[in-house]
Design an enzyme around this catalytic site. Structure first.
Site, PDB file in Angstrom:
ATOM      1  N   TYR A  63       0.815  -1.219   0.000  1.00 59.15           N
ATOM      2  CA  TYR A  63       0.000   0.000   0.000  1.00 59.15           C
ATOM      3  C   TYR A  63       0.850   1.272   0.000  1.00 59.15           C
ATOM      4  O   TYR A  63       0.356   2.344  -0.326  1.00 59.15           O
ATOM      5  CB  TYR A  63      -0.970  -0.016   1.182  1.00 59.15           C
ATOM      6  N   HIS A 175     -28.624   0.490  -3.897  1.00 57.58           N
ATOM      7  CA  HIS A 175     -28.136  -0.149  -5.121  1.00 57.58           C
ATOM      8  C   HIS A 175     -28.363  -1.638  -4.891  1.00 57.58           C
ATOM      9  O   HIS A 175     -27.485  -2.364  -4.432  1.00 57.58           O
ATOM     10  CB  HIS A 175     -26.649   0.152  -5.368  1.00 57.58           C
TER      11      HIS A 175
HETATM   12  P1  NAD Z   1     -13.738 -10.375  -9.167  1.00 57.21           P
HETATM   13  O1  NAD Z   1     -13.886 -11.613  -8.347  1.00 57.21           O
HETATM   14  O2  NAD Z   1     -13.557 -10.500 -10.616  1.00 57.21           O
HETATM   15  O3  NAD Z   1     -12.520  -9.525  -8.605  1.00 57.21           O
HETATM   16  C1  NAD Z   1     -12.379  -9.208  -7.249  1.00 57.21           C
HETATM   17  C2  NAD Z   1     -10.920  -8.878  -7.023  1.00 57.21           C
HETATM   18  O4  NAD Z   1     -10.786  -8.388  -5.683  1.00 57.21           O
HETATM   19  C3  NAD Z   1      -9.996 -10.101  -7.150  1.00 57.21           C
HETATM   20  O5  NAD Z   1      -8.960  -9.800  -8.055  1.00 57.21           O
HETATM   21  C4  NAD Z   1      -9.463 -10.311  -5.733  1.00 57.21           C
HETATM   22  O6  NAD Z   1      -8.138 -10.810  -5.698  1.00 57.21           O
HETATM   23  C5  NAD Z   1      -9.552  -8.891  -5.174  1.00 57.21           C
HETATM   24  N1  NAD Z   1      -9.590  -8.835  -3.708  1.00 57.21           N
HETATM   25  C6  NAD Z   1     -10.382  -9.546  -2.893  1.00 57.21           C
HETATM   26  N2  NAD Z   1     -10.120  -9.218  -1.607  1.00 57.21           N
HETATM   27  C7  NAD Z   1      -9.148  -8.265  -1.630  1.00 57.21           C
HETATM   28  C8  NAD Z   1      -8.478  -7.522  -0.643  1.00 57.21           C
HETATM   29  N3  NAD Z   1      -8.758  -7.696   0.655  1.00 57.21           N
HETATM   30  N4  NAD Z   1      -7.540  -6.639  -1.034  1.00 57.21           N
HETATM   31  C9  NAD Z   1      -7.242  -6.449  -2.332  1.00 57.21           C
HETATM   32  N5  NAD Z   1      -7.872  -7.131  -3.327  1.00 57.21           N
HETATM   33  C10 NAD Z   1      -8.807  -8.035  -2.976  1.00 57.21           C
HETATM   34  O7  NAD Z   1     -15.025  -9.468  -8.828  1.00 57.21           O
HETATM   35  P2  NAD Z   1     -15.585  -8.259  -9.726  1.00 57.21           P
HETATM   36  O8  NAD Z   1     -16.558  -8.809 -10.698  1.00 57.21           O
HETATM   37  O9  NAD Z   1     -14.452  -7.445 -10.191  1.00 57.21           O
HETATM   38  O10 NAD Z   1     -16.446  -7.461  -8.627  1.00 57.21           O
HETATM   39  C11 NAD Z   1     -15.807  -6.704  -7.617  1.00 57.21           C
HETATM   40  C12 NAD Z   1     -16.867  -6.067  -6.720  1.00 57.21           C
HETATM   41  O11 NAD Z   1     -17.591  -5.081  -7.464  1.00 57.21           O
HETATM   42  C13 NAD Z   1     -17.928  -7.067  -6.221  1.00 57.21           C
HETATM   43  O12 NAD Z   1     -18.245  -6.796  -4.871  1.00 57.21           O
HETATM   44  C14 NAD Z   1     -19.106  -6.779  -7.115  1.00 57.21           C
HETATM   45  O13 NAD Z   1     -20.339  -7.169  -6.549  1.00 57.21           O
HETATM   46  C15 NAD Z   1     -18.988  -5.279  -7.259  1.00 57.21           C
HETATM   47  N6  NAD Z   1     -19.746  -4.665  -8.349  1.00 57.21           N
HETATM   48  C16 NAD Z   1     -20.379  -3.516  -8.074  1.00 57.21           C
HETATM   49  C17 NAD Z   1     -21.125  -2.873  -9.044  1.00 57.21           C
HETATM   50  C18 NAD Z   1     -21.830  -1.589  -8.697  1.00 57.21           C
HETATM   51  O14 NAD Z   1     -22.681  -1.094  -9.450  1.00 57.21           O
HETATM   52  N7  NAD Z   1     -21.509  -0.993  -7.562  1.00 57.21           N
HETATM   53  C19 NAD Z   1     -21.221  -3.433 -10.335  1.00 57.21           C
HETATM   54  C20 NAD Z   1     -20.531  -4.602 -10.589  1.00 57.21           C
HETATM   55  C21 NAD Z   1     -19.810  -5.234  -9.585  1.00 57.21           C
END
Ligand code: NAD
Length: 307
Positions: A63, A175
Site C-alpha cells: 500500500y 443499489h
Molecule cells: P472479481 O472476483 O472478478 O474480482 C475481485 C478482485 O478483488 C480479485 O482480483 C481479488 O483478488 C480482489 N480482492 C479480494 N479481496 C481483496 C483484498 N482484501 N484486497 C485487495 N484485493 C482483494 O469481482 P468483480 O466482478 O471485479 O467485482 C468486484 C466487486 O464489485 C464485487 O463486490 C461486485 O459485486 C462489485 N460490483 C459492483 C457494481 C456496482 O454497481 N456498484 C457493479 C458490478 C460489480
C-alpha cells in the site's frame, strides 16, 4: 492526478481501462491481494499507452505505493454468482473493506483523499468505509444507483427513440433489489415525462412502467447469468464519477453517501465536484416512492447492523 485502484478483477480491470482511455489521469497504481494479477493487468494496460494516452501504470506490491493518490477506487471483493443477491456478499465483503480501508488511510492524505466505493452490497460498504476511514461523508462516495439510473435512461431512450443523454431520470435508494424508480421527476429534455408522452402521443401505461422497473431491477442478474459478471456499465459509471470530481464539473449524479441526519448511505441526486459530494438534493417524490425509499433505508440499516 494519481489514482489508485484496489481490486483488479473484472470490475477493477474494466475501470482501469476506462480511466486510461480518457487521459484524465497521468498516473494509475493498481493493487490486488493477488499481486500477480495486478502486475499482469498493469503490464497489459501499460502496453496500450503506445496507442492512446500515455498514462503511467504500475502494480503495487504494498500500500505504500498508493501514496500521492488523490482518489482511491475500491473494486475488491466477492462478486455475485448466478442466483446470489448483493446482500449475500455482506459478510465476506465487510471483511474486505475492513482489510483495505485502514491501509488506504495510512498511505493517503486524509485532508484531501476521496474514496470511491464500488464493492457490493454498495450502500453498506459505503457506511463501513466511512466509519473506518473517519473521512467526511462527502469524500466517501459510492457509485450507488448511477448504473441503475443509466439502465433506466437507456431503456427510456429506446422506448422514445431519443438519446439517453436527453433523458433525465433517476433510480434512488439502495443499489440493490429495493431501488426505487423516481417517476415523479423524469424529464425528456426539459419536458416532464407525462407531458412528453401526451405531446408525442407515445403513452407509457402503468403496465409498461412496471415492466421497465422490473428490467432495471433485473439487469445485473441477467448479465451475470449471461457472462458471469458485470463490468462495462459500472466501469463507465466510475469513470464518469471520476471525471466529475477531477474536472470539478458539479454535475448531478445519483451517488451513495452517508446522510448526516439518518447516518444511512443510499443514493439520492447530488451535486458532485472536486471535493466530492457538495449538496444532496431532494427530488419530487410520489407518495409511493417516498414510502419505498423509507423501506430502502430500513433494509440498508438492518444489513449494516448485521455486520
Ligand atoms: P472479481 O472476483 O472478478 O474480482 C475481485 C478482485 O478483488 C480479485 O482480483 C481479488 O483478488 C480482489 N480482492 C479480494 N479481496 C481483496 C483484498 N482484501 N484486497 C485487495 N484485493 C482483494 O469481482 P468483480 O466482478 O471485479 O467485482 C468486484 C466487486 O464489485 C464485487 O463486490 C461486485 O459485486 C462489485 N460490483 C459492483 C457494481 C456496482 O454497481 N456498484 C457493479 C458490478 C460489480
Amino acid at each position: 492526478m494519481k489514482v489508485a485502484i484496489i481490486g483488479l478483477g473484472s470490475v477493477g480491470s474494466a475501470v482501469a481501462t476506462a480511466i486510461k482511455n480518457t487521459g484524465l489521469v497521468h498516473e494509475m497504481v493498481l493493487f490486488d491481494r493477488d499481486g500477480v494479477r495486478a502486475m499482469a493487468a498493469a503490464a497489459d494496460l501499460g502496453h496500450a499507452s503506445a496507442f492512446s494516452f500515455d498514462v503511467k501504470i504500475t502494480a503495487a506490491n504494498s500500500y505504500r505505493e498508493i501514496r500521492g493518490s488523490e482518489i482511491v477506487v475500491i473494486a475488491a471483493g466477492a462478486n455475485q454468482k448466478p442466483g446470489q443477491t448483493r446482500t449475500d456478499l455482506l459478510a465476506a465483503n465487510a471483511d474486505v473493506i475492513r482489510d483495505i480501508i485502514p491501509r488506504v488511510m495510512a498511505n493517503t492524505d486524509p485532508k484531501t483523499v476521496k474514496i470511491i466505493v464500488v464493492t457490493n452490497p454498495l450502500d453498506v460498504m459505503v457506511m463501513l468505509a466511512r466509519d473506518l476511514s473517519g473521512l467526511p461523508a462527502a469524500r466517501v462516495i459510492g457509485t450507488g444507483t448511477m448504473l441503475d439510473s443509466a439502465r433506466l435512461r437507456t431503456i427510456l431512450a429506446r422506448q422514445f427513440d431519443v438519446s439517453p443523454m436527453s433523458i433525465n431520470a433517476y433510480v434512488l435508494g439502495e443499489h440493490g433489489d429495493s431501488s426505487v424508480v423516481n417517476w415523479g421527476s423524469i424529464c425528456i429534455g426539459a419536458i416532464p415525462l407525462n407531458d412528453f408522452c401526451k405531446s408525442t402521443k407515445l403513452p407509457l401505461p402503468q403496465t409498461t412502467r412496471r415492466t421497465i422497473e422490473h428490467r432495471v431491477h433485473n439487469a445485473a442478474y441477467e448479465i451475470i447469468q449471461g457472462r458471469g459478471a458485470t463490468w462495462d456499465g459500472i466501469a463507465a459509471a466510475v469513470n464518469d464519477l471520476l471525471r466529475c470530481i477531477i474536472n470539478d464539473e458539479k454535475r448531478i449524479l445519483t451517488v451513495s453517501c452517508v446522510a448526516t441526519k439518518t447516518n444511512v448511505a443510499m443514493s439520492r441526486p447530488a451535486i458532485v465536484g472536486h471535493d466530492g459530494v457538495i449538496t444532496v438534493l431532494t427530488p419530487r417524490l410520489l407518495p409511493m416512492e417516498s414510502r419505498a425509499l423509507q423501506n430502502c433505508a430500513r433494509i440498508i440499516k438492518k444489513n449494516y447492523n448485521n455486520i
